[in-house]
Design an enzyme around this catalytic site. Sequence first.
Site: not given
Length: 271
Positions: A10-11, A73, A152, A184, A186
């Site tokens: 993932d990023s 991702c 994040e 997403c 996240h």
Amino acid sequence: MKYEPVGVFDSGVGGLTVAREIMRQLPKERIVYFGDTARVPYGSKSQETIIRYSRQIIRFLKTRNVKAIVVACNTASAFALDTIQPELDIPIIGVVKPGAKIAAETTRSGKVGVIGTEGTIRSRIYTETIAKHDPNIQVMAKACPLLVPLVEEGWLKDKITVEVATRYLQPFLESDVDTLIMGCTHYPLLRSMLRRILGNQVNLVNPAYETARGLKRLLQDNDLVNDGKCTADGKHYEFYVSDAAEKFMEFANNILPYDIDNTQLIHIEEY
């Protein structure tokens, strides 16, 4: 080869929601996770850049002898998966198709919402994938670029995050959307907040959960399921990042069902 690990990338930290679901649903599987924390976020970058990043990460994961890869991702799944899949000699799965499929199957009103990064929304990947299941479904998509950095930063319950999320979700509150894809990885970390804002009448689709189910089917189809009868050399779970290893490990230990005691820094541009 069935006793080798599954590669997940993932990023940044968002893909940990996918890793968490794999741990829960496939507890015998080993995982090698890579978070590209030096180059997050992916959502505002070009397709060419995302493809280059994805190839570098896959080259690294293959040095860890992974038997399959999960692109955890949405942006990389949208921009890179179709390009890199033919280049691989091992199975690969993204997070878009499993989430789109369940949304198309469960919507009652025929109106589905999608929230994601700018790149994911710009790609129209969810709209096009849902249309393959049912062309009559109407899709309302909204980019929510501020949510990733807030997650994040660890501001999962901060009033600023609540205010930002509420403003992003306002168009869905004014529509007949009954299903919302958290497009997403996240966003499942904000699930309880999104539920409070949208109400119980909107079904939240978690692509991380659906991707773990899809991975199980993929491994079964390729006779790669780890039956636990034998273990290959190496740790059960390995974590690598391109920057900020300590911060990543602290975040991971807040959301994973198992504490991790080591995260290794990788110079991903060398791959």
